[in-house]
Design a protein around this motif. Sequence first.
Motif, short mmCIF file in Angstrom:
data_model
loop_
_atom_site.label_atom_id
_atom_site.label_comp_id
_atom_site.label_asym_id
_atom_site.label_seq_id
_atom_site.Cartn_x
_atom_site.Cartn_y
_atom_site.Cartn_z
N GLY A 1 26.11 47.99 30.97
CA GLY A 1 26.46 47.05 32.03
C GLY A 1 27.88 47.28 32.52
N THR A 2 28.81 47.52 31.61
CA THR A 2 30.20 47.76 31.98
C THR A 2 30.35 49.08 32.73
OG1 THR A 2 31.01 46.50 30.08
CG2 THR A 2 32.55 48.05 31.09
N LEU A 3 29.71 50.14 32.23
CA LEU A 3 29.77 51.43 32.92
C LEU A 3 29.21 51.31 34.34
CD1 LEU A 3 28.64 53.84 30.05
CD2 LEU A 3 30.95 53.63 31.02
N SER A 4 28.07 50.63 34.47
CA SER A 4 27.46 50.47 35.78
C SER A 4 28.33 49.63 36.70
CB SER A 4 26.08 49.82 35.62
OG SER A 4 25.46 49.66 36.88
N TYR A 5 28.91 48.57 36.15
CA TYR A 5 29.73 47.66 36.97
C TYR A 5 30.97 48.38 37.52
CZ TYR A 5 32.65 43.66 38.23
OH TYR A 5 33.46 42.76 38.90
N TYR A 6 31.61 49.20 36.71
CA TYR A 6 32.85 49.83 37.14
C TYR A 6 32.66 51.16 37.87
CZ TYR A 6 35.63 46.34 34.76
OH TYR A 6 36.21 45.14 34.38
N PHE A 7 31.53 51.84 37.63
CA PHE A 7 31.38 53.17 38.22
C PHE A 7 30.25 53.27 39.24
CE2 PHE A 7 33.42 53.93 34.08
CZ PHE A 7 34.57 54.59 34.52
N ILE A 8 29.35 52.30 39.30
CA ILE A 8 28.22 52.37 40.25
C ILE A 8 28.20 51.18 41.20
CG2 ILE A 8 25.70 52.45 40.46
CD1 ILE A 8 25.61 53.87 37.76
N PHE A 9 28.34 49.98 40.69
CA PHE A 9 28.27 48.77 41.50
C PHE A 9 29.32 48.79 42.61
CE2 PHE A 9 29.67 44.30 42.14
CZ PHE A 9 28.51 43.81 42.72
N ASP A 10 28.90 48.48 43.80
CA ASP A 10 29.80 48.43 44.96
C ASP A 10 30.48 47.06 44.98
OD1 ASP A 10 31.14 48.45 47.35
OD2 ASP A 10 29.43 49.15 48.54
N HIS A 11 31.76 47.04 44.67
CA HIS A 11 32.49 45.77 44.57
C HIS A 11 32.68 45.09 45.92
CE1 HIS A 11 33.87 45.95 40.22
NE2 HIS A 11 33.18 47.06 40.40
N GLU A 12 32.39 45.79 46.99
CA GLU A 12 32.40 45.15 48.31
C GLU A 12 31.38 44.02 48.38
OE1 GLU A 12 34.10 45.59 51.45
OE2 GLU A 12 35.54 46.34 49.97
N LEU A 13 30.30 44.14 47.58
CA LEU A 13 29.26 43.11 47.59
C LEU A 13 29.78 41.77 47.10
CD1 LEU A 13 26.24 45.22 46.25
CD2 LEU A 13 26.51 44.28 48.56
N LYS A 14 30.89 41.76 46.40
CA LYS A 14 31.47 40.50 45.92
C LYS A 14 32.03 39.66 47.07
CE LYS A 14 33.88 40.93 42.03
NZ LYS A 14 34.85 41.51 41.05
N LYS A 15 32.11 40.27 48.25
CA LYS A 15 32.58 39.54 49.43
C LYS A 15 31.42 38.89 50.18
CE LYS A 15 36.41 42.81 50.06
NZ LYS A 15 37.01 43.84 50.96
N HIS A 16 30.20 39.14 49.72
CA HIS A 16 29.03 38.55 50.37
C HIS A 16 29.04 37.04 50.17
CE1 HIS A 16 24.82 37.77 51.37
NE2 HIS A 16 24.76 38.98 51.90
N PRO B 1 22.36 43.66 52.42
CA PRO B 1 23.66 43.02 52.16
C PRO B 1 24.85 43.80 52.70
CG PRO B 1 22.26 42.88 50.23
CD PRO B 1 21.55 43.77 51.20
N HIS B 2 24.83 45.14 52.58
CA HIS B 2 25.95 45.93 53.12
C HIS B 2 26.01 45.82 54.63
CE1 HIS B 2 25.65 47.98 49.14
NE2 HIS B 2 26.95 47.99 49.26
N ASP B 3 24.86 45.82 55.26
CA ASP B 3 24.82 45.70 56.73
C ASP B 3 25.32 44.33 57.17
OD1 ASP B 3 23.32 48.29 57.30
OD2 ASP B 3 21.94 47.28 55.93
N PHE B 4 24.99 43.30 56.40
CA PHE B 4 25.47 41.96 56.70
C PHE B 4 27.00 41.90 56.61
CE2 PHE B 4 26.62 37.63 55.47
CZ PHE B 4 25.95 36.88 56.42
N LEU B 5 27.56 42.52 55.59
CA LEU B 5 29.01 42.53 55.44
C LEU B 5 29.67 43.32 56.57
CD1 LEU B 5 29.30 43.09 51.58
CD2 LEU B 5 29.99 41.05 52.84
N ARG B 6 29.05 44.43 56.98
CA ARG B 6 29.59 45.22 58.07
C ARG B 6 29.64 44.41 59.36
NH1 ARG B 6 26.83 47.66 61.65
NH2 ARG B 6 24.93 47.75 60.38
N LYS B 7 28.58 43.66 59.63
CA LYS B 7 28.54 42.84 60.84
C LYS B 7 29.58 41.72 60.78
CE LYS B 7 23.67 43.83 61.69
NZ LYS B 7 22.27 43.32 61.63
N LEU B 8 29.82 41.19 59.57
CA LEU B 8 30.87 40.18 59.42
C LEU B 8 32.23 40.75 59.76
CD1 LEU B 8 30.07 38.11 56.17
CD2 LEU B 8 29.94 37.34 58.55
N ARG B 9 32.49 41.97 59.28
CA ARG B 9 33.78 42.61 59.55
C ARG B 9 33.95 42.89 61.04
NH1 ARG B 9 32.54 45.47 54.69
NH2 ARG B 9 31.71 47.22 55.92
N GLU B 10 32.85 43.28 61.69
CA GLU B 10 32.94 43.60 63.12
C GLU B 10 33.23 42.37 63.97
OE1 GLU B 10 29.22 45.47 63.87
OE2 GLU B 10 29.83 47.40 63.00
#
Length: 275
Positions: free
Chosen positions: A50-65, A265-274
Amino acid sequence: MDLVLEAADRHLLTPYVYPAGWPEGEPCRQLLSLFVITNVGALALYLLFGTLSYYFIFDHELKKHPQFLENQVSREISYALRSLPWISVPTVALFFAEVRGYSKLYDNIEDSPYGWSGVFLSMLSFLFFTDMGIYWIHRGLHHKLFYKRFHKPHHVWKIATPFASHAFHPVDGFMQSLPYHVYPFLFPLHKVTYLGLYIFVNVWTISIHDGDYRVPRLLRHVINGSAHHTDHHLYFDYNYGQYFTLWDKIGGSYKSPTSFEGKGPHDFLRKLREK
């Protein structure tokens, strides 16, 4: 599990932990040992991968959702750590039955009538059998009689992190693991292969919560990956499968992931930024 128990007895428990007069094959000792080993192993798998995945794979940008909760990561970990010991209680009972010789697990490749091909085929059948079992159990847990009490706690995490992977109500967590434990009581399986598969399914469970939605294009509608499972968390009635989309297609619950269609979710965040 008897291979792990034997190794623990040989290198740690017999020489350093238990009294010399307590036989290794005594049932109470085996149950106690299995309980400790199961909990330590589950925690190690969960926290390490879980820790390896969280720090090396999980996209932390999703925490802004907007649907990512306050203090969500610590809440996921806390819930999982409280649940795992309770999940281990019935799990240990099944491991104990394996150790006492009631399963169809075997030690040597030569014990399989089909040799190495039998080992390979058993790996495939394990995956397809457990995928089928988890699909129907998971779908059943969404029934109104069970959902609110047992499965809803896992759906608190709409935008999950790898640490949400084991953050289940204990009944939910055990029921969805049941096909893994039932398989070796029904079908022959090599012991080392079983241990490897058991580790694999735990890592896979973490991976479908890691927010990495990339899947080879040819396998997008075959493999049930993180994109599919994210839509399950977001839209509730879709993509109940574990590894494959087969049973969702058979059961009419398959949904093409929104992330593959530019609506995730990534597309939603991109539209929010735009904006």
